[in-house]
Design a protein around this motif. Structure first.
Motif, PDB file in Angstrom:
ATOM      1  N   SER A   1       0.933  -1.067   0.036  1.00  0.00           N
ATOM      2  CA  SER A   1       0.042   0.035   0.120  1.00  0.00           C
ATOM      3  C   SER A   1       0.905   1.205   0.056  1.00  0.00           C
ATOM      4  CB  SER A   1      -0.866   0.066   1.494  1.00  0.00           C
ATOM      5  OG  SER A   1      -1.773  -1.198   1.295  1.00  0.00           O
ATOM      6  N   ARG A   2       0.328   2.281  -0.707  1.00  0.00           N
ATOM      7  CA  ARG A   2       1.001   3.738  -0.729  1.00  0.00           C
ATOM      8  C   ARG A   2       0.321   4.576   0.136  1.00  0.00           C
ATOM      9  NH1 ARG A   2       3.224  -0.167  -4.299  1.00  0.00           N
ATOM     10  NH2 ARG A   2       4.303   0.833  -5.818  1.00  0.00           N
TER      11      ARG A   2
ATOM     12  N   ARG B   1      -3.908   7.532   0.230  1.00  0.00           N
ATOM     13  CA  ARG B   1      -3.849   6.364   1.317  1.00  0.00           C
ATOM     14  C   ARG B   1      -4.492   5.213   0.629  1.00  0.00           C
ATOM     15  NH1 ARG B   1      -2.187   5.957   6.482  1.00  0.00           N
ATOM     16  NH2 ARG B   1      -2.212   8.086   6.644  1.00  0.00           N
ATOM     17  N   GLU B   2      -3.813   4.104   0.496  1.00  0.00           N
ATOM     18  CA  GLU B   2      -4.209   2.792  -0.160  1.00  0.00           C
ATOM     19  C   GLU B   2      -4.397   1.780   0.809  1.00  0.00           C
ATOM     20  OE1 GLU B   2      -2.741   2.385  -4.661  1.00  0.00           O
ATOM     21  OE2 GLU B   2      -1.341   1.806  -3.061  1.00  0.00           O
ATOM     22  N   ASP B   3      -5.384   0.799   0.609  1.00  0.00           N
ATOM     23  CA  ASP B   3      -5.332  -0.565   1.354  1.00  0.00           C
ATOM     24  C   ASP B   3      -5.320  -1.669   0.275  1.00  0.00           C
ATOM     25  OD1 ASP B   3      -5.891  -2.407   2.816  1.00  0.00           O
ATOM     26  OD2 ASP B   3      -7.617  -1.690   4.107  1.00  0.00           O
TER      27      ASP B   3
END
Lengths: 148, 172
Positions: B12-13, B18-20
């Motif tokens: 994740s970045r 914000r990623e998941d």
């Protein structure tokens, strides 16, 4: 009673079906997508109303649909989990001019889709000029250009 | 370098969004399995799971073969399907047919051809007398409209002949 049940079942069924179809399926509305959407609407209409074409029934169906919709958005505000379940999250597909191929493949996209979004939104010509390309929650690709 | 970036694709970045990724992978897997399920449903529909097809069309007869019923096992609420009842009796006479069970609760009989010579409804169901031809055969054509929901079991019988069980399911 049955009009409320019909509307609820149809709302949930469409929610699940469009989740399966993925966020991008109807994001970029082509002429064909538009026709497809109309056909889906036509097919839904009969099941929603049944044989009852009364004013009461149609208003009941509309009220039910809007009530569920508002209810879900309230639920989304309160619970992070529900929000993620229904809206999903953004995904980066190009990072510093490099395509993240596995992600692109899972999202059922090709490089041309990314470049199309880059051209139309930022006037970008090559992949190297893209700093980030992100699939947003609504399925649109947003592009952040490399600083010159 | 290339291999490493491939491996890190599933990480994740945090910037610029914000990623998941763990969740995103689950979403992609859901989309893929959902697609398999849809294809399966289409195939089943083609085979007739939701009426009209090899899975749904039935042609049954009693153990002695005197009563024969052709019908659709799967119906959809509000749609119409044909049913044909054939019976063998004495030539040029009337033969009695008895329809019992849930048939009349789950279905509305839209048409009934030819008109029976006599009809009678009792507590259990309906009795019809139809005219046989010179070979002693008679057929009754019905159009059934599904009005109920769920499973409906019925019997079609004629005196002196083995009865036929008819099971029908009506989808919403």
């Amino acid at each position: 009673m049955d009009s409320v049940l019909r509307a609820t079942v149809m709302y949930l069924a469409l929610l699940v079906l469009f989740k399966i179809a993925g966020r991008r399926s109807l994001a970029e509305l082509t002429t064909f997508d538009f026709v497809l959407l109309m056909i889906i609407g036509e097919a839904t209409q009969q099941a929603l109303l049944g044989n009852d074409f009364s004013l009461t029934n149609s208003i009941l169906v509309i009220i039910t649909l809007i009530a569920i919709d508002v209810g879900l958005s309230l639920l989304k505000q309160r619970s992070q989990w529900v929000q993620r379940l229904i809206d999903g999250g953004p995904t980066i597909i190009v990072e510093n001019g490099k395509i993240l191929h596995k992600r692109l493949r899972h999202a059922r996209l090709v490089e041309a889709d990314v470049m199309e979004a880059a051209r139309s939104s930022q006037g970008i010509e090559t992949l190297e000029q893209i700093k980030f390309a992100i699939i947003e929650r609504n399925g649109k690709i947003s592009i952040i250009a490399q600083e010159p | 370098m290339n291999d490493e970036s491939r491996r890190t694709e599933y990480h994740s970045r945090d910037f610029p969004v914000r990623e998941d990724m763990a969740y995103q992978v689950k979403v992609w897997r859901f989309e893929r399995w959902g697609w398999y399920a849809m294809v399966l449903l289409v195939v089943l529909a083609l085979l007739g799971l939701f009426s009209r097809g090899p899975l749904s069309s039935r042609d049954v007869h009693g153990s002695d073969g005197k009563v024969r019923v052709e019908y659709e096992m799967f119906h959809r609420h509000g749609s119409t399907n044909p049913m044909k009842v054939s019976v063998i009796g004495r030539p040029d006479a009337t033969v009695e047919l008895e329809l019992t069970g849930k048939l009349l609760e789950g279905f509305e009989i839209e048409t009934l051809q030819p008109e029976p010579v006599r009809a009678l409804s009792g507590e259990q169901g309906m009795k019809l007398w139809v005219q046989t031809d010179a070979q002693g055969q008679a057929s009754l054509y019905l159009t059934l409209r599904g009005e109920g929901l769920g499973l409906f079991r019925s019997h079609i019988a004629s005196p002196g002949a083995a009865p036929v069980k008819v099971d029908q399911f009506i989808f919403p």
